[in-house]
Design a protein around this motif. Structure first.
Motif, PDB file in Angstrom:
ATOM      1  N   HIS A  91       0.837  -1.205   0.000  1.00  0.00           N
ATOM      2  CA  HIS A  91       0.000   0.000   0.000  1.00  0.00           C
ATOM      3  C   HIS A  91       0.870   1.253   0.000  1.00  0.00           C
ATOM      4  O   HIS A  91       1.883   1.314   0.712  1.00  0.00           O
ATOM      5  CB  HIS A  91      -0.911   0.031   1.228  1.00  0.00           C
ATOM      6  CG  HIS A  91      -2.016  -0.974   1.204  1.00  0.00           C
ATOM      7  ND1 HIS A  91      -3.039  -0.930   0.275  1.00  0.00           N
ATOM      8  CD2 HIS A  91      -2.261  -2.049   2.001  1.00  0.00           C
ATOM      9  CE1 HIS A  91      -3.878  -1.933   0.514  1.00  0.00           C
ATOM     10  NE2 HIS A  91      -3.425  -2.626   1.539  1.00  0.00           N
ATOM     11  N   LEU A  92       0.436   2.238  -0.767  1.00  0.00           N
ATOM     12  CA  LEU A  92       1.083   3.545  -0.748  1.00  0.00           C
ATOM     13  C   LEU A  92       0.510   4.397   0.375  1.00  0.00           C
ATOM     14  O   LEU A  92      -0.604   4.163   0.850  1.00  0.00           O
ATOM     15  CB  LEU A  92       0.870   4.260  -2.080  1.00  0.00           C
ATOM     16  CG  LEU A  92       1.571   3.653  -3.298  1.00  0.00           C
ATOM     17  CD1 LEU A  92       0.962   4.190  -4.580  1.00  0.00           C
ATOM     18  CD2 LEU A  92       3.064   3.946  -3.254  1.00  0.00           C
ATOM     19  N   MET A 145       5.812   4.523   0.319  1.00  0.00           N
ATOM     20  CA  MET A 145       5.165   3.290   0.763  1.00  0.00           C
ATOM     21  C   MET A 145       4.685   3.415   2.203  1.00  0.00           C
ATOM     22  O   MET A 145       5.392   3.945   3.062  1.00  0.00           O
ATOM     23  CB  MET A 145       6.120   2.106   0.647  1.00  0.00           C
ATOM     24  CG  MET A 145       6.686   1.871  -0.756  1.00  0.00           C
ATOM     25  SD  MET A 145       5.441   1.760  -2.065  1.00  0.00           S
ATOM     26  CE  MET A 145       4.559   0.269  -1.556  1.00  0.00           C
ATOM     27  N   ALA A 146       3.497   2.919   2.467  1.00  0.00           N
ATOM     28  CA  ALA A 146       2.913   3.032   3.805  1.00  0.00           C
ATOM     29  C   ALA A 146       3.771   2.343   4.857  1.00  0.00           C
ATOM     30  O   ALA A 146       3.889   2.830   5.989  1.00  0.00           O
ATOM     31  CB  ALA A 146       1.496   2.465   3.807  1.00  0.00           C
ATOM     32  N   ASP A 147       4.356   1.205   4.505  1.00  0.00           N
ATOM     33  CA  ASP A 147       5.207   0.490   5.466  1.00  0.00           C
ATOM     34  C   ASP A 147       6.688   0.638   5.145  1.00  0.00           C
ATOM     35  O   ASP A 147       7.536   0.000   5.774  1.00  0.00           O
ATOM     36  CB  ASP A 147       4.823  -0.994   5.535  1.00  0.00           C
ATOM     37  CG  ASP A 147       4.969  -1.719   4.200  1.00  0.00           C
ATOM     38  OD1 ASP A 147       5.445  -1.101   3.227  1.00  0.00           O
ATOM     39  OD2 ASP A 147       4.600  -2.912   4.122  1.00  0.00           O
ATOM     40  N   VAL A 156      17.757  -7.288   0.601  1.00  0.00           N
ATOM     41  CA  VAL A 156      18.908  -7.184   1.491  1.00  0.00           C
ATOM     42  C   VAL A 156      18.552  -6.222   2.624  1.00  0.00           C
ATOM     43  O   VAL A 156      18.188  -5.071   2.389  1.00  0.00           O
ATOM     44  CB  VAL A 156      20.162  -6.695   0.731  1.00  0.00           C
ATOM     45  CG1 VAL A 156      21.302  -6.396   1.704  1.00  0.00           C
ATOM     46  CG2 VAL A 156      20.594  -7.726  -0.302  1.00  0.00           C
ATOM     47  N   GLY A 157      18.606  -6.701   3.843  1.00  0.00           N
ATOM     48  CA  GLY A 157      18.182  -5.886   4.970  1.00  0.00           C
ATOM     49  C   GLY A 157      16.684  -5.884   5.177  1.00  0.00           C
ATOM     50  O   GLY A 157      16.157  -5.061   5.928  1.00  0.00           O
ATOM     51  N   ASN A 158      15.984  -6.787   4.494  1.00  0.00           N
ATOM     52  CA  ASN A 158      14.532  -6.957   4.675  1.00  0.00           C
ATOM     53  C   ASN A 158      13.747  -5.692   4.346  1.00  0.00           C
ATOM     54  O   ASN A 158      12.839  -5.310   5.076  1.00  0.00           O
ATOM     55  CB  ASN A 158      14.223  -7.423   6.113  1.00  0.00           C
ATOM     56  CG  ASN A 158      14.891  -8.725   6.460  1.00  0.00           C
ATOM     57  OD1 ASN A 158      14.852  -9.673   5.688  1.00  0.00           O
ATOM     58  ND2 ASN A 158      15.547  -8.773   7.609  1.00  0.00           N
ATOM     59  N   GLN A 159      14.063  -5.086   3.219  1.00  0.00           N
ATOM     60  CA  GLN A 159      13.337  -3.891   2.783  1.00  0.00           C
ATOM     61  C   GLN A 159      12.307  -4.207   1.703  1.00  0.00           C
ATOM     62  O   GLN A 159      11.702  -3.313   1.142  1.00  0.00           O
ATOM     63  CB  GLN A 159      14.325  -2.854   2.241  1.00  0.00           C
ATOM     64  CG  GLN A 159      15.315  -2.366   3.286  1.00  0.00           C
ATOM     65  CD  GLN A 159      14.623  -1.849   4.520  1.00  0.00           C
ATOM     66  OE1 GLN A 159      13.792  -0.944   4.441  1.00  0.00           O
ATOM     67  NE2 GLN A 159      14.955  -2.407   5.668  1.00  0.00           N
ATOM     68  N   GLU A 160      12.088  -5.494   1.420  1.00  0.00           N
ATOM     69  CA  GLU A 160      11.229  -5.893   0.309  1.00  0.00           C
ATOM     70  C   GLU A 160       9.748  -5.922   0.690  1.00  0.00           C
ATOM     71  O   GLU A 160       9.399  -6.148   1.851  1.00  0.00           O
ATOM     72  CB  GLU A 160      11.656  -7.267  -0.205  1.00  0.00           C
ATOM     73  CG  GLU A 160      11.240  -8.447   0.658  1.00  0.00           C
ATOM     74  CD  GLU A 160      12.147  -8.733   1.841  1.00  0.00           C
ATOM     75  OE1 GLU A 160      12.093  -9.860   2.381  1.00  0.00           O
ATOM     76  OE2 GLU A 160      12.891  -7.816   2.253  1.00  0.00           O
ATOM     77  N   SER A 161       8.899  -5.719  -0.289  1.00  0.00           N
ATOM     78  CA  SER A 161       7.441  -5.786  -0.103  1.00  0.00           C
ATOM     79  C   SER A 161       6.971  -7.197  -0.435  1.00  0.00           C
ATOM     80  O   SER A 161       6.474  -7.474  -1.521  1.00  0.00           O
ATOM     81  CB  SER A 161       6.740  -4.758  -0.985  1.00  0.00           C
ATOM     82  OG  SER A 161       7.208  -4.831  -2.325  1.00  0.00           O
ATOM     83  N   LEU A 162       7.123  -8.096   0.526  1.00  0.00           N
ATOM     84  CA  LEU A 162       6.843  -9.515   0.347  1.00  0.00           C
ATOM     85  C   LEU A 162       6.132 -10.045   1.582  1.00  0.00           C
ATOM     86  O   LEU A 162       6.485  -9.684   2.710  1.00  0.00           O
ATOM     87  CB  LEU A 162       8.157 -10.284   0.157  1.00  0.00           C
ATOM     88  CG  LEU A 162       8.078 -11.810   0.117  1.00  0.00           C
ATOM     89  CD1 LEU A 162       7.616 -12.278  -1.251  1.00  0.00           C
ATOM     90  CD2 LEU A 162       9.436 -12.417   0.475  1.00  0.00           C
TER      91      LEU A 162
END
Length: 399
Positions: A190-191, A363-365, A376-382
């Motif tokens: 979500h944006l 991005m909202a989150d 890398v560093g858990n910045q992905e939207s998954l």
């Protein structure tokens, strides 16, 4: 020129970003997996747009390795043989929900993409090597003037991985989610309120050619912003866009050491990079050279490939992933210990991946797949669950 703009055949398994995440968190299939053959995907149209929506579920059936598509009931259909020149693919479209409505389809144990388009069906063709995906950096691609986007997912015996991705382009906004076995839900993509328009406004205001990534239709409709790697292909961005930062990195590590600790669960596994003779050599704790990198160009950085190739091994691939993230986020000069996971330090250099910077800011989150190794560093939207009850795809407002 034709080679540069040739449309890509659908990968046998998953695209780069999702494959990286699966290597990181997926692991081997569980012997006790209870994931059913298909699960529901609830598609909600909150876009506010009046055009019809078309949905496609395209990929590789994991039980057989066949490429094809799934219908609304989750039944698999193999692609017929293609040709050269490419031949039209069967119509795999599923009518989507109208504005304000929802529709539930079923998705099988696939690794591939869920496309959705507004107003027009997408054009898919088949070559002798498989499905040809849209490649709208090519001005003659038949999907160039269609408003569309896609999510990547893998459903297997170990569960569901589904993401929102901007690795190739930022376009029609959407989010993904999963209902866990305990009934709770988690979502991403979500944006922020105003984030869609905010991104394009910010990109238009970024000097240096970044505004040229934006593609519009002849009627003025904003369709998308290409990723910077595709922007290099089209000439929207100059090939030298990252040179100054790369040169400074090479200069810094000619007289100091870059330490890479690629595995969070293996803090004692470290590799040490120094530039000598124009090449960055990495040694292990014993002092042996384990891999080397030529000075990367912008294409290698934005695509995390070519001179930053990342094979699925335990040495070069993890180091390359770390370098790729550090170059895109411009953290390699400010922090000699990588990966840097402190988001406050990301994208602070004047030379950086401004496309990724502006996406994450909206991005909202804070999570996105703005380049291939954004995980890398858990910045992905998954999102992931080992025993999912249901998946979600929400078409969000264009605001």
């Amino acid at each position: 020129m034709f080679e540069r703009f040739r449309r890509r055949a659908l990968a046998p398994l998953v695209t780069t970003a999702l494959a990286a995440a699966l290597l990181t968190i997926g692991g081997p299939p569980s012997a006790e997996a209870a994931v059913p053959a298909t699960i529901p995907l609830k598609v909600t149209n909150s876009s506010g747009r009046g055009e019809p929506v078309y949905i496609y579920n395209l990929g590789t059936l994991l039980t057989t390795g066949q490429q094809g598509w799934a219908d609304a009931n989750g039944a698999f259909h193999a692609w017929p043989a293609g040709g050269n020149p490419p031949t039209p693919a069967p119509d795999a479209s599923i009518p989507g929900p109208a504005a304000g409505q929802t529709k539930t389809i079923r998705i099988p144990k696939f690794s591939g993409r869920i496309y959705f388009s507004y107003g027009q069906k997408l054009v898919f063709k088949l070559t002798t090597g498989g499905l040809v995906q849209p490649a709208v950096q090519n001005p003659s691609d038949p999907n160039r003037d269609i408003l569309f986007n896609w999510s990547e997912y893998t459903l297997n015996d170990s569960g569901l991985w589904i993401n929102s991705t901007q690795v190739d382009m930022f376009s029609a906004p959407y989010a993904v989610g999963v209902q866990r076995s305990d009934g709770s839900t988690v979502n991403t993509g979500h944006l922020k309120s105003g984030g869609y328009n905010g991104f394009f406004t910010a990109l238009r205001g970024q000097p240096g050619g970044w505004a040229n990534l934006i593609q519009t239709r002849s009627d003025g409709t904003v369709l998308r912003a290409l990723s910077p790697g595709h922007g290099l292909e089209t000439g929207a961005l100059p090939a030298s866009v990252m040179d100054d930062y790369v040169n400074r990195v090479w200069q810094k590590y000619s007289s100091s050491t870059l330490t890479v600790t690629p595995f969070t669960d293996q803090p004692n596994t470290k590799y040490y990079g120094r530039v000598s003779g124009g090449v960055m050599n990495f040694t292990n704790s014993a002092g042996a050279v384990v891999t080397s990198f030529q000075k990367p160009d912008a294409d290698s950085i934005f695509g995390c490939h070519k001179l930053l190739d990342a094979p699925n091994d335990l040495v070069r691939g993890p180091i390359s992933r770390t370098l790729c993230a550090g170059f895109n986020r411009s953290t390699l000069i400010t922090n000699p210990n990588q990966p840097d996971t402190t988001t406050a330090g990301f994208y602070q250099d004047v030379v950086t991946n401004h496309y990724a910077r502006k996406i994450h800011a909206q991005m909202a989150d804070g999570k996105a797949y703005a380049f291939a190794f954004d995980d890398v560093g858990n910045q992905e939207s998954l999102v992931h669950d080992g025993n999912p009850l249901q998946a979600y795809l929400t078409l969000d407002p264009f605001s």
